[in-house]
Design an enzyme around this catalytic site. Structure first.
Site, PDB file in Angstrom:
ATOM      1  N   GLY A  11      -5.358  13.748   7.607  1.00  0.00           N
ATOM      2  CA  GLY A  11      -3.979  13.444   7.215  1.00  0.00           C
ATOM      3  C   GLY A  11      -2.937  13.757   8.279  1.00  0.00           C
ATOM      4  N   MET A  89     -10.641   5.761   4.052  1.00  0.00           N
ATOM      5  CA  MET A  89     -11.966   5.281   4.432  1.00  0.00           C
ATOM      6  C   MET A  89     -12.572   4.305   3.430  1.00  0.00           C
ATOM      7  SD  MET A  89     -12.051   6.530   7.297  1.00  0.00           S
ATOM      8  CE  MET A  89     -13.688   6.082   7.835  1.00  0.00           C
ATOM      9  N   HIS A 108      -5.189   1.952  13.631  1.00  0.00           N
ATOM     10  CA  HIS A 108      -6.556   1.963  14.157  1.00  0.00           C
ATOM     11  C   HIS A 108      -6.537   2.560  15.564  1.00  0.00           C
ATOM     12  CE1 HIS A 108     -10.708   0.837  14.374  1.00  0.00           C
ATOM     13  NE2 HIS A 108     -10.480   0.362  15.590  1.00  0.00           N
TER      14      HIS A 108
HETATM   15  C1  GRF Z   1      -6.866   7.977  12.730  1.00  0.00           C
HETATM   16  O1  GRF Z   1      -7.458   8.042  14.007  1.00  0.00           O
HETATM   17  C2  GRF Z   1      -6.609   6.553  12.319  1.00  0.00           C
HETATM   18  O2  GRF Z   1      -6.346   5.720  13.399  1.00  0.00           O
HETATM   19  C3  GRF Z   1      -7.921   6.162  11.680  1.00  0.00           C
HETATM   20  O3  GRF Z   1      -8.335   7.322  11.000  1.00  0.00           O
HETATM   21  C4  GRF Z   1      -7.806   8.471  11.655  1.00  0.00           C
HETATM   22  C5  GRF Z   1      -7.098   9.279  10.607  1.00  0.00           C
HETATM   23  O4  GRF Z   1      -6.657  10.502  11.107  1.00  0.00           O
HETATM   24  N1  GRF Z   1      -7.744   5.003  10.837  1.00  0.00           N
HETATM   25  P1  GRF Z   1      -5.716  11.423  10.229  1.00  0.00           P
HETATM   26  O5  GRF Z   1      -6.414  11.632   8.889  1.00  0.00           O
HETATM   27  O6  GRF Z   1      -4.401  10.746  10.080  1.00  0.00           O
HETATM   28  O7  GRF Z   1      -5.614  12.721  10.996  1.00  0.00           O
END
Ligand code: GRF
Length: 199
Positions: A11, A89, A108
């Site tokens: 997050g 996810m 991404h």
């Molecule tokens: C990030 O690298 C985003 O690009 C990908 O998942 C990761 C999430 O990281 N889709 P976080 O949970 O925001 O730290």
């Protein structure tokens, strides 16, 4: 503008967006964080930030569509105008995408269309790419595919470790995602086919 963030893990992007809002950079509010993982660290961040979080257990629903319909019900009730996927996810259904057409964003950690899917930073590093980066895009019915909003490069310099690259990519994510959301809330994104014009 009412925003919902969807996350499954750490997050850090959620927190970067929340902090940008707190600084007054974005005219909007995160109404809620939605997670599909009970133990997501994003939920702890939500508590610290004083943002409502809602864990929805996918096992309570028979199909992806049932899950998404429940989510859409919540989004409508809360009058959500923008959904920001931030490390969520779970694949969302075409039905969800159609209900919130061009109102769902994703981030991404690569320059799309390169390295779509999971572990994009690791794969770019292992591939020997000289550059990678970050993409913020609208979500369409294919994974990591919709119209690109913002995209910036991170150079993979000689001698750089995977850890250093990961840090650099995340740092850029935390700048680009709030920036894209700010543009959206200011209605400065015009979409024509695959092309997003920043006005
Ligand atoms: C990030 O690298 C985003 O690009 C990908 O998942 C990761 C999430 O990281 N889709 P976080 O949970 O925001 O730290």
């Amino acid at each position: 503008m009412n925003i919902a963030i969807f996350a499954s893990g750490s997050g850090s992007n959620f927190e970067a967006i929340a902090k940008a809002i707190k600084r007054g950079n974005i005219k909007g509010q995160i109404v809620l964080l939605i997670t599909d993982k009970e133990k997501a660290f994003a939920r702890i961040r939500a508590k610290r930030l004083g943002i409502r979080d809602l864990y929805i257990n996918p096992q309570d629903y028979q199909t992806r569509l049932d899950f998404d319909k429940a989510v859409i019900g919540i989004l409508r009730k809360e009058k959500i105008e923008l959904v920001a996927l931030a490390g969520f996810m779970r694949i969302i259904t075409p039905y969800f995408v159609r209900q919130y057409k061009y109102k769902i964003m994703n981030i991404h950690p690569a320059i799309l269309p390169a390295f779509r899917g999971e572990h994009a930073i690791e794969r770019a590093f292992a591939y020997g790419s000289k550059i990678t980066g970050v993409t913020v895009h609208f979500v369409d019915e294919k994974i990591d595919h919709g119209p690109v909003i913002l995209q910036e490069i991170v150079a993979i310099k000689k001698g750089m470790s995977l850890k250093q690259l990961t840090t650099a990519v995340h740092r850029l994510e935390h700048i680009l995602y709030p920036r894209a959301i700010k543009l959206f809330t200011e209605k400065r994104l015009k979409i024509k086919g695959r092309h997003v014009k920043v006005c």
